[in-house]
Design a protein around this motif. Sequence first.
Motif, PDB file in Angstrom:
ATOM      1  N   GLY A   1      56.220  29.094   2.141  1.00 25.05           N
ATOM      2  CA  GLY A   1      55.692  28.088   3.055  1.00 25.05           C
ATOM      3  C   GLY A   1      54.717  27.162   2.352  1.00 25.05           C
ATOM      4  O   GLY A   1      54.330  27.381   1.196  1.00 25.05           O
ATOM      5  N   THR A   2      54.349  26.119   3.042  1.00 27.91           N
ATOM      6  CA  THR A   2      53.370  25.159   2.541  1.00 27.91           C
ATOM      7  C   THR A   2      52.363  24.892   3.653  1.00 27.91           C
ATOM      8  O   THR A   2      52.587  25.238   4.816  1.00 27.91           O
ATOM      9  CB  THR A   2      54.030  23.837   2.122  1.00 27.91           C
ATOM     10  OG1 THR A   2      54.686  23.260   3.265  1.00 27.91           O
ATOM     11  CG2 THR A   2      55.059  24.048   1.018  1.00 27.91           C
ATOM     12  N   GLY A   3      51.261  24.267   3.301  1.00 26.16           N
ATOM     13  CA  GLY A   3      50.257  23.941   4.312  1.00 26.16           C
ATOM     14  C   GLY A   3      48.987  23.423   3.692  1.00 26.16           C
ATOM     15  O   GLY A   3      48.976  22.950   2.557  1.00 26.16           O
ATOM     16  N   HIS A   4      47.920  23.562   4.446  1.00 25.91           N
ATOM     17  CA  HIS A   4      46.603  23.056   4.062  1.00 25.91           C
ATOM     18  C   HIS A   4      45.653  24.242   4.025  1.00 25.91           C
ATOM     19  O   HIS A   4      45.629  25.054   4.953  1.00 25.91           O
ATOM     20  CB  HIS A   4      46.153  22.035   5.109  1.00 25.91           C
ATOM     21  CG  HIS A   4      45.310  20.934   4.559  1.00 25.91           C
ATOM     22  ND1 HIS A   4      45.662  20.171   3.469  1.00 25.91           N
ATOM     23  CD2 HIS A   4      44.095  20.466   4.961  1.00 25.91           C
ATOM     24  CE1 HIS A   4      44.721  19.274   3.235  1.00 25.91           C
ATOM     25  NE2 HIS A   4      43.764  19.437   4.110  1.00 25.91           N
ATOM     26  N   PHE A   5      44.871  24.385   2.967  1.00 30.84           N
ATOM     27  CA  PHE A   5      43.931  25.497   2.872  1.00 30.84           C
ATOM     28  C   PHE A   5      42.664  25.039   2.149  1.00 30.84           C
ATOM     29  O   PHE A   5      42.606  23.927   1.612  1.00 30.84           O
ATOM     30  CB  PHE A   5      44.570  26.684   2.159  1.00 30.84           C
ATOM     31  CG  PHE A   5      44.556  26.611   0.642  1.00 30.84           C
ATOM     32  CD1 PHE A   5      44.150  27.700  -0.110  1.00 30.84           C
ATOM     33  CD2 PHE A   5      44.981  25.466  -0.039  1.00 30.84           C
ATOM     34  CE1 PHE A   5      44.134  27.654  -1.505  1.00 30.84           C
ATOM     35  CE2 PHE A   5      44.984  25.424  -1.429  1.00 30.84           C
ATOM     36  CZ  PHE A   5      44.555  26.520  -2.168  1.00 30.84           C
ATOM     37  N   HIS A   6      41.649  25.894   2.185  1.00 32.29           N
ATOM     38  CA  HIS A   6      40.419  25.595   1.451  1.00 32.29           C
ATOM     39  C   HIS A   6      40.545  26.215   0.072  1.00 32.29           C
ATOM     40  O   HIS A   6      40.562  27.436  -0.074  1.00 32.29           O
ATOM     41  CB  HIS A   6      39.194  26.151   2.177  1.00 32.29           C
ATOM     42  CG  HIS A   6      37.903  25.804   1.498  1.00 32.29           C
ATOM     43  ND1 HIS A   6      37.274  24.590   1.664  1.00 32.29           N
ATOM     44  CD2 HIS A   6      37.143  26.500   0.610  1.00 32.29           C
ATOM     45  CE1 HIS A   6      36.186  24.553   0.937  1.00 32.29           C
ATOM     46  NE2 HIS A   6      36.079  25.700   0.282  1.00 32.29           N
ATOM     47  N   CYS A   7      40.653  25.368  -0.953  1.00 36.65           N
ATOM     48  CA  CYS A   7      40.825  25.858  -2.323  1.00 36.65           C
ATOM     49  C   CYS A   7      39.475  26.272  -2.900  1.00 36.65           C
ATOM     50  O   CYS A   7      38.574  25.436  -3.037  1.00 36.65           O
ATOM     51  CB  CYS A   7      41.464  24.775  -3.193  1.00 36.65           C
ATOM     52  SG  CYS A   7      41.584  25.253  -4.936  1.00 36.65           S
ATOM     53  N   PRO A   8      39.310  27.545  -3.271  1.00 43.95           N
ATOM     54  CA  PRO A   8      38.034  27.993  -3.848  1.00 43.95           C
ATOM     55  C   PRO A   8      37.718  27.312  -5.176  1.00 43.95           C
ATOM     56  O   PRO A   8      36.554  27.156  -5.527  1.00 43.95           O
ATOM     57  CB  PRO A   8      38.259  29.503  -4.052  1.00 43.95           C
ATOM     58  CG  PRO A   8      39.328  29.862  -3.082  1.00 43.95           C
ATOM     59  CD  PRO A   8      40.229  28.663  -3.034  1.00 43.95           C
TER      60      PRO A   8
ATOM     61  N   CYS B   1      38.840  24.087  -6.195  1.00 42.07           N
ATOM     62  CA  CYS B   1      38.511  22.681  -5.955  1.00 42.07           C
ATOM     63  C   CYS B   1      37.244  22.530  -5.120  1.00 42.07           C
ATOM     64  O   CYS B   1      36.537  21.529  -5.215  1.00 42.07           O
ATOM     65  CB  CYS B   1      39.664  21.975  -5.242  1.00 42.07           C
ATOM     66  SG  CYS B   1      41.172  21.809  -6.206  1.00 42.07           S
ATOM     67  N   GLY B   2      37.007  23.512  -4.248  1.00 36.89           N
ATOM     68  CA  GLY B   2      35.862  23.431  -3.359  1.00 36.89           C
ATOM     69  C   GLY B   2      36.083  22.538  -2.156  1.00 36.89           C
ATOM     70  O   GLY B   2      35.128  22.071  -1.536  1.00 36.89           O
TER      71      GLY B   2
END
Length: 204
Positions: free
Chosen positions: A16-23, A25-26
């Motif tokens: 799957g794909t989506g939107h998340f908070h990348c640790p 990239c911040g």
Amino acid sequence: MIIFGVSVFYIFGLIGTGHFHCPHCGGDRDYEHRTARRFFTLFFLPVIPLDKVGEVVRCKTCRTKFDPIVLSRPTTAQLASALPAGMRAAASVVLRAGGLNDATARAAVDAVREAGAGDYDLAHVQADANQPIEYAAEPLRALSANFTQDACERQLANAVRIALADGPLSQPERDAVHWIADKLGMTPAHATGVIATVEQSIRG
């Protein structure tokens, strides 16, 4: 000379794909959730798929790979919406318990706007007051999961102020505040303390 071996690849098996908070990239980023699979390689190219060795979430911006548990963490956007949604839910519960009038409606608008929903108005109050109490449970649990106890306590105190806007707490309003506190992960004693503190501050 033939070069062969076994390597793990993440380029196959898109889950799957989506939107998340990348640790790394911040910030909030797009991701790909893929299966990690071991391949037999020939000249360093995957040829024969072997066993699965797990799953991985990869940030599409920085390409860093993470354990899928990272998807359980809220995005910045979700955090920004959780506070006003939780306050809106709390307001709806006390309004349903104590009745809607001009004083409590205005207090609800002020509390929800203070929490971050600047476009919240009396029309929203009316709609929220008609919602079943069960609708409020999930936003309150989300508030508890994503914010400190102090933040949750402030929202509970604001719910008490809404109920007190037209006079002393009725028993249904008091019960409603305890119901909200329970969904926020607070004990009955904690809720009683918040109620008493707000009542005392209003009395002067």
